[in-house]
Design an enzyme around this catalytic site. Structure first.
Site, PDB file in Angstrom:
ATOM      1  N   LYS A  70       0.840  -1.211   0.000  1.00 32.52           N
ATOM      2  CA  LYS A  70       0.000   0.000   0.000  1.00 32.52           C
ATOM      3  C   LYS A  70       0.868   1.253   0.000  1.00 32.52           C
ATOM      4  O   LYS A  70       0.456   2.302  -0.527  1.00 32.52           O
ATOM      5  CB  LYS A  70      -0.960  -0.029   1.196  1.00 32.52           C
ATOM      6  CG  LYS A  70      -0.296  -0.111   2.565  1.00 32.52           C
ATOM      7  CD  LYS A  70      -0.079   1.240   3.203  1.00 32.52           C
ATOM      8  CE  LYS A  70       0.586   1.114   4.561  1.00 32.52           C
ATOM      9  NZ  LYS A  70       0.730   2.412   5.238  1.00 32.52           N
ATOM     10  N   THR A 121      -3.910   5.303   3.019  1.00 37.75           N
ATOM     11  CA  THR A 121      -2.588   5.789   2.642  1.00 37.75           C
ATOM     12  C   THR A 121      -2.591   6.491   1.299  1.00 37.75           C
ATOM     13  O   THR A 121      -1.786   7.389   1.063  1.00 37.75           O
ATOM     14  CB  THR A 121      -1.586   4.620   2.633  1.00 37.75           C
ATOM     15  OG1 THR A 121      -1.749   3.848   3.820  1.00 37.75           O
ATOM     16  CG2 THR A 121      -0.166   5.125   2.593  1.00 37.75           C
TER      17      THR A 121
END
Length: 327
Positions: free
Chosen positions: A187, A244
């Site tokens: 991520k 994120t």
């Protein structure tokens, strides 16, 4: 219950604050000057400004003071420091249950965190990872957060899930350690890509497409390594990816935004002042995917942008030139 938190960056400090009170927590930092400042200010002015450190939180730069006598070792160093920290903990107090909260792939070896731990402590060591969508500043301020405790040891989860679960820091169990760690590692790479997309002004449609296709890449690699696809639909996968890629507190997203402005990587990292794990992870993910024959064009483009001299515009052109295919 005594918990030793190793690493006084933003995330280590936030977790120490989250567990202090219900437990007796010691927060260790390698740099004595940093610890002196923490004690004097009762605040982590460098990594987590504006949040007071309670008097009940023990601060030390002597690892033995934190580790010896602890019921749980919680390693929150950057991933580059995990191996050395685990090795020292084994020397100081072998057999103590271990949790780590660092994400990524080890530079050079491509090892996931649990593989590093297994090499240092053995595959039967009682251990697990804390991962999931969590900005340190929000956890430190007591804003509601949900994360995952992943371990292959059912007894470890049964023992530590009730201890780590807090009213405002909800901890959910998962036995898919590989899937949870792959989600947490990649991520950060996708967040760099999202920052580039946003920085170039491509808009919300492009960001949504990037996150969705990024999740597909993450799931493909996780399954190839033995993870479960449903793990990537939960907190450790989709939850962490969305946070994120979209949150302004994301260091990796900020790296992408700055790359889109034409800044050099060295300048970006110097200005950032924090570790952005996606930078080193991108290279290792691209190599890992190639070894396993997994198609990951977004990760490959980020790796080329960071480490092979490709410009942001060229990286985008490479992706847009791909042939159409079934989703």
């Amino acid at each position: 219950m005594r918990i030793a938190v190793l690493g006084a960056g933003a995330w280590g400090t936030a977790l120490a604050l989250a567990f202090d009170g219900p437990h007796q927590v010691s927060l260790w930092a390698r740099n004595p000057a940093h610890v002196d400042d923490l004690r004097a200010q009762r605040e982590n002015t460098r990594y987590l400004p504006g949040v007071r450190l309670p008097d009940s939180l023990t601060l030390t730069s002597v690892l033995a003071e934190a580790a010896c006598g602890a019921d749980l070792h919680l390693v929150v160093t950057p991933l580059s420091g995990l191996r050395a920290a685990v090795r020292e903990l084994r020397r100081l107090q072998p057999g103590t249950p271990l949790v780590w909260a660092c994400k990524g792939l080890e530079a050079g070896s491509g090892r996931l965190p649990h593989e590093i731990v297994a090499e240092e402590l053995g595959s039967d060591a009682p251990c697990g990872v804390l991962t999931g969508p969590s900005f340190a500043a929000e956890v430190a301020r007591g804003q509601p957060t949900a994360i995952t405790l992943a371990s292959t040891h059912d007894a470890f989860i049964d023992r530590w899930l009730p201890e780590l679960h807090q009213p405002l820091l909800r901890v959910y169990a998962n036995t898919d350690l590989v899937g949870a760690e792959i989600g947490g590692a990649i991520k950060n790479v996708m967040a760099i890509a999202a920052g580039v997309s946003d920085g170039l002004g491509f808009g919300l449609n492009a960001r949504a497409a990037l996150i969705t296709r990024g999740l597909a890449e993450i799931a493909r690699l996780a399954v190839a390594l033995g993870g479960r696809p449903e793990t990537l639909m939960g907190l450790a996968g989709m939850g962490d990816l969305i946070l994120t890629c979209t949150g302004d507190l994301s260091r990796n997203r900020r790296v992408g935004l700055a790359l889109a402005q034409g800044k050099t990587l060295d300048d970006i990292l110097r200005e950032l002042g924090h570790v952005a794990e996606g930078v080193s992870t991108a290279r290792e993910v691209a190599a890992l995917a190639a070894r396993h024959g997994v198609e990951m064009p977004l990760c490959e483009a980020v790796d080329a942008l960071l480490h092979q001299g490709l410009s942001a515009g060229q990286a985008v052109d490479r992706l847009l030139a791909r042939d159409p295919k079934h989703e």
